[in-house]
Design a protein around this motif. Structure first.
Motif, mmCIF file in Angstrom:
data_model
loop_
_atom_site.group_PDB
_atom_site.id
_atom_site.type_symbol
_atom_site.label_atom_id
_atom_site.label_comp_id
_atom_site.label_asym_id
_atom_site.label_seq_id
_atom_site.Cartn_x
_atom_site.Cartn_y
_atom_site.Cartn_z
ATOM 1 N N VAL A 36 -0.744 -39.723 -8.838
ATOM 2 C CA VAL A 36 0.139 -39.797 -7.677
ATOM 3 C C VAL A 36 1.549 -39.445 -8.135
ATOM 4 C CG1 VAL A 36 1.066 -41.198 -5.805
ATOM 5 C CG2 VAL A 36 -1.262 -41.619 -6.625
ATOM 6 N N VAL A 37 2.118 -38.422 -7.524
ATOM 7 C CA VAL A 37 3.504 -38.060 -7.772
ATOM 8 C C VAL A 37 4.339 -38.674 -6.655
ATOM 9 C CG1 VAL A 37 5.165 -36.185 -7.982
ATOM 10 C CG2 VAL A 37 2.859 -35.924 -8.938
ATOM 11 N N THR A 45 0.559 -28.353 -7.420
ATOM 12 C CA THR A 45 -0.303 -28.314 -6.239
ATOM 13 C C THR A 45 -1.078 -29.622 -6.136
ATOM 14 O OG1 THR A 45 -2.080 -27.215 -7.479
ATOM 15 C CG2 THR A 45 -0.505 -25.811 -6.292
ATOM 16 N N PHE A 46 -1.502 -29.935 -4.891
ATOM 17 C CA PHE A 46 -2.037 -31.266 -4.620
ATOM 18 C C PHE A 46 -3.239 -31.209 -3.674
ATOM 19 C CE2 PHE A 46 2.433 -31.499 -5.585
ATOM 20 C CZ PHE A 46 2.506 -32.520 -6.524
ATOM 21 N N ASP A 47 -4.033 -32.261 -3.756
ATOM 22 C CA ASP A 47 -5.179 -32.424 -2.865
ATOM 23 C C ASP A 47 -4.804 -33.246 -1.636
ATOM 24 O OD1 ASP A 47 -7.146 -31.193 -4.757
ATOM 25 O OD2 ASP A 47 -6.503 -32.899 -5.978
ATOM 26 N N LEU A 48 -3.706 -33.990 -1.728
ATOM 27 C CA LEU A 48 -3.186 -34.762 -0.605
ATOM 28 C C LEU A 48 -1.669 -34.801 -0.704
ATOM 29 C CD1 LEU A 48 -3.358 -36.765 1.814
ATOM 30 C CD2 LEU A 48 -3.543 -38.614 0.126
ATOM 31 N N GLY A 88 -8.777 -26.956 0.338
ATOM 32 C CA GLY A 88 -9.381 -28.203 0.803
ATOM 33 C C GLY A 88 -8.419 -29.367 0.863
ATOM 34 N N GLY A 89 -7.165 -29.137 0.449
ATOM 35 C CA GLY A 89 -6.191 -30.224 0.412
ATOM 36 C C GLY A 89 -5.668 -30.591 1.783
#
Length: 277
Positions: A87-88, A121-124, A151-152
């Motif tokens: 988590v960023v 880049t992130f998934d959420l 898919g994020g």
């Protein structure tokens, strides 16, 4: 809610119409009551936020970005979900995250309006009560969408006003209206485009776009009533400068917030989400 308007997480950048910045000209993070003010709103909105995030699903191994992390209530929740691998937590002022110690957390002190910002880049990606305080909100939505992995999920939440059209003269209504005007003139807050968030997400090519609106109970003795009381008390000079209210009206509204007969439909939170194909 952070800001004189809802914003538990707090803005992560500094958009404005004049020279003002959230966290500098209003609601300084180091104010002795600021963390408590933010957390009071979080108590009202966190259950809805986390319920929606859980329903959307945090996939195993997800890399998450919490924009405008504030005191870290949503970041901490994400860490408790089995799917989150990292988590960023991003904010302009990350002092409220000082006690957040977890090997899966990266605290990022940054301005969301900085065009050179490249957190990966992130998934959420989740941003609550942030964009409405930034003049560049539409462009920032594009940037956030561009940070999604295939898919994020991008989940945006901001305030919408659902005022009683037949109540224009009560102290409560006059102070709330003065607050929105003061926020716009001081730091650029603007909620007028919030209902367009689903359209903005579709324009970014996201799929499975949907939205919901939540208006928490606003009654005397509630954390949300405490939030508004502290917000208006802190903004008193700015409220009076709008010309919509004077000190007596502000006092009447504050007394009403604490009275047994207090009951209003306060500003709601619109959440919109979409997924990168």
């Amino acid at each position: 809610m952070t800001a004189g308007s809802p914003a538990p997480g707090g803005p992560a950048g500094g958009g404005h119409h004049g020279d003002g910045h959230y966290g500098e000209d209003l609601f300084e993070p180091k104010h002795p009551g600021e963390a408590e003010r933010i957390d009071a709103a979080a108590l009202a909105y966190d259950p809805v936020t986390t319920g929606r995030l859980r329903a959307l699903g945090v996939a195993h191994g997800s890399r998450c970005l919490d924009v405008g992390a504030g005191t870290g209530t949503v970041t901490r929740w994400l860490l408790e979900e089995p799917g989150a691998a990292e988590v960023v937590a991003l904010d302009r002022d990350t002092g409220g995250l000082a006690g957040l110690v977890d090997p899966r957390v990266r605290v990022l002190t940054a301005d969301l309006t900085d065009e050179s910002l490249a957190p990966g880049t992130f998934d959420l990606i989740h941003a609550r009560f942030v964009l409405m305080h930034l003049r560049e909100r539409r462009a920032i939505i594009s940037r956030l969408a561009g940070w999604l992995n295939p898919g994020g999920l991008l989940v945006l939440a901001d305030a919408v006003e659902v005022a009683d059209p037949q109540d224009a003269s009560s102290a409560y209504r006059r102070v709330m209206d003065a607050m929105w005007r003061a926020l716009k003139s001081t730091i650029g807050t603007d909620t007028s485009s919030v209902p367009a968030y689903p359209r903005f997400l579709r324009e970014e090519g996201l799929r499975d776009v949907a939205a919901e609106l939540y208006c928490p109970p606003l009654v005397a003795g509630s954390p949300l009533a405490a939030f508004w009381s502290e917000t208006w008390s802190r903004m008193r000079p700015d409220l009076e400068e709008t010309g919509l209210v004077d000190g007596a009206v502000v006092d009447e509204a504050l007394a009403y917030l604490a009275s047994p007969g207090f009951a209003e439909l306060g500003p709601g939170m619109l959440m919109a989400w979409g997924r990168r194909p």
